[in-house]
Design a protein around this motif. Structure first.
Motif, PDB file in Angstrom:
ATOM      1  N   TRP A 235       7.330  24.057 -24.732  1.00 29.59           N
ATOM      2  CA  TRP A 235       7.972  24.772 -25.944  1.00 29.59           C
ATOM      3  C   TRP A 235       9.741  24.972 -25.390  1.00 29.59           C
ATOM      4  CZ3 TRP A 235       3.668  27.915 -22.892  1.00 29.59           C
ATOM      5  CH2 TRP A 235       2.413  27.898 -24.177  1.00 29.59           C
ATOM      6  N   CYS A 236      10.449  25.621 -26.373  1.00 32.10           N
ATOM      7  CA  CYS A 236      11.234  25.626 -25.787  1.00 32.10           C
ATOM      8  C   CYS A 236      12.005  26.372 -25.018  1.00 32.10           C
ATOM      9  CB  CYS A 236      12.503  25.532 -27.238  1.00 32.10           C
ATOM     10  SG  CYS A 236      11.564  24.886 -29.052  1.00 32.10           S
TER      11      CYS A 236
ATOM     12  N   CYS B  71      11.388  30.527 -24.917  1.00 36.14           N
ATOM     13  CA  CYS B  71       9.942  31.020 -26.205  1.00 36.14           C
ATOM     14  C   CYS B  71      10.024  31.722 -25.839  1.00 36.14           C
ATOM     15  CB  CYS B  71       9.790  29.615 -26.494  1.00 36.14           C
ATOM     16  SG  CYS B  71       8.197  30.042 -27.534  1.00 36.14           S
TER      17      CYS B  71
ATOM     18  N   CYS C 188       2.719  26.295 -32.241  1.00 37.11           N
ATOM     19  CA  CYS C 188       3.499  25.993 -31.074  1.00 37.11           C
ATOM     20  C   CYS C 188       2.820  27.068 -30.167  1.00 37.11           C
ATOM     21  CB  CYS C 188       4.752  27.248 -31.196  1.00 37.11           C
ATOM     22  SG  CYS C 188       5.304  25.870 -31.702  1.00 37.11           S
TER      23      CYS C 188
ATOM     24  N   ASN D 254       5.640  35.197 -34.413  1.00 30.41           N
ATOM     25  CA  ASN D 254       7.206  35.020 -34.690  1.00 30.41           C
ATOM     26  C   ASN D 254       7.463  34.634 -35.294  1.00 30.41           C
ATOM     27  OD1 ASN D 254       6.588  32.483 -35.186  1.00 30.41           O
ATOM     28  ND2 ASN D 254       6.952  31.535 -33.439  1.00 30.41           N
TER      29      ASN D 254
ATOM     30  N   CYS E 273      11.000  33.624 -31.471  1.00 29.57           N
ATOM     31  CA  CYS E 273      11.223  31.895 -32.061  1.00 29.57           C
ATOM     32  C   CYS E 273      12.882  32.033 -31.749  1.00 29.57           C
ATOM     33  CB  CYS E 273      10.566  31.061 -33.033  1.00 29.57           C
ATOM     34  SG  CYS E 273      11.145  29.644 -33.465  1.00 29.57           S
ATOM     35  N   PRO E 274      13.527  31.567 -30.932  1.00 28.80           N
ATOM     36  CA  PRO E 274      14.778  31.646 -30.875  1.00 28.80           C
ATOM     37  C   PRO E 274      15.523  29.981 -31.679  1.00 28.80           C
ATOM     38  CG  PRO E 274      14.043  31.389 -29.012  1.00 28.80           C
ATOM     39  CD  PRO E 274      12.685  31.678 -29.629  1.00 28.80           C
TER      40      PRO E 274
HETATM   41 FE1  SF4 Z   1      10.676  26.095 -29.896  1.00 33.40          FE
HETATM   42 FE2  SF4 Z   1      10.050  28.075 -31.922  1.00 33.40          FE
HETATM   43 FE3  SF4 Z   1       7.605  26.708 -31.393  1.00 33.40          FE
HETATM   44 FE4  SF4 Z   1       8.720  28.474 -29.214  1.00 33.40          FE
HETATM   45  S1  SF4 Z   1       8.372  29.387 -31.619  1.00 33.40           S
HETATM   46  S2  SF4 Z   1       8.317  26.462 -29.174  1.00 33.40           S
HETATM   47  S3  SF4 Z   1      11.093  28.200 -29.793  1.00 33.40           S
HETATM   48  S4  SF4 Z   1      10.123  26.035 -32.249  1.00 33.40           S
END
Ligand code: SF4
Ligand code: MG
Length: 280
Positions: A23-24, A27, A58, A128, A207-208
């Motif tokens: 994950w980013c 997140c 994700c 999200n 989801c920033p």
């Molecule tokens: Fe990245 Fe968005 Fe996926 Fe989270 S939901 S891991 S912020 S792309």
């Protein structure tokens, strides 16, 4: 936020094999994972009695990181796999972790029919408002006029209200919270697992990196603050004048009712048919 006790990390996470996660930074999927494993640890459920099932996306990476029985399946099909697991071994606690795209677009039919049957699954739907992993396309919950990679001039479609959809289809426990409200999430996860029927918790998440950037939401911390500031618990909303409630997202348990559960009804049917014997 309280740190996760070492015991929980060691028992419930594949921390030594699967981390760091994908994950980013910023997140909210990790926050939700923390709330889920705290809830399960508080219930003292044996890890062998839990099955976590997911599709693709994700948030659907979550089963990779937990040390339960896990199934990481096809896009949109988590509830179908979970239905098979639950019917085969009804004593297991079967938890589906899914996203807005996975559960309400490609998997929309599985969601509504599982709710209609009232099969005892716990669906944790992390909303999200976008397809994150597959590149930022519009999902059924992308707000009207929001930007997505498939809607560069703004989404022209209306968005789904997931809790209304689940209740309309017959889900017997339906609740909504946000990733910011970790204690509330823990309580709802516990209640949903204990509820003898189809349970759905919608967790509004951020989801920033894709939705947030495309829609100029101000970064991870700001998106979490917005969840705090733009939502109200149902109990408070009941006491406020309409102008203070307008435009707020309402959090809380929206439905909790007991009606016949699918696996029990099926087991009764099998008993009745077997008692009669095979008819020529
Ligand atoms: Fe990245 Fe968005 Fe996926 Fe989270 S939901 S891991 S912020 S792309
Ligand atoms: Mg999504």
């Amino acid at each position: 936020m309280a740190t996760i006790p070492q015991r929980v990390i060691h028992e419930y996470l594949r921390h030594d094999k699967k981390f760091p996660h994908v994950w980013c930074a910023g997140c909210s999927n990790g926050i939700v994972l923390g709330s889920i494993i705290r809830a399960l640890a508080g219930m003292n459920i044996d890890r062998d009695d839990i099955v976590m099932v997911s599709g693709i996306g994700c948030s659907s990476r979550m089963p990779v990181y937990v040390d339960f029985n896990t199934l990481h399946t096809l896009h949109g099909r988590a509830i179908a796999y979970a239905t098979g697991v639950k019917l085969h071994k009804p004593q297991l606690k079967v938890i589906v972790v899914t996203g807005d795209g996975d559960a309400t677009a490609i998997g929309g039919n599985h969601l509504i029919h599982a709710a209609r049957r009232n099969i005892d699954l716990t669906v944790i739907l992390i909303n999200n408002n976008i397809y994150g992993m597959t590149g930022g396309q519009c999902s059924p919950t992308t707000p009207h006029e929001a930007i997505a990679t498939t809607a560069p001039y703004g989404n022209i479609e209306p968005d789904f209200n997931i809790c209304d959809l689940a209740m309309g289809a017959g889900a017997s426990y339906v609740a909504r919270t946000t990733a910011f409200h970790t204690q509330e999430t823990q309580t709802m996860v516990k209640e949903a697992i204990e509820h003898p029927g189809f349970s759905l918790i919608e967790i509004i998440s951020s989801c920033p990196v894709i939705f947030g950037r495309l829609n100029k939401k101000g970064g991870p911390a700001q998106m979490l603050k917005d969840m705090r500031d733009n939502s109200l618990p149902l109990s408070a909303a009941d006491k406020l004048p309409p102008e203070k409630v307008a435009g707020k997202m309402l959090r809380g348990v929206l439905r909790r009712e007991i009606r016949p559960e699918f696996c029990s009804v099926y087991a009764d049917l099998v008993k009745r048919v077997q008692a009669k014997g095979v008819e020529a």
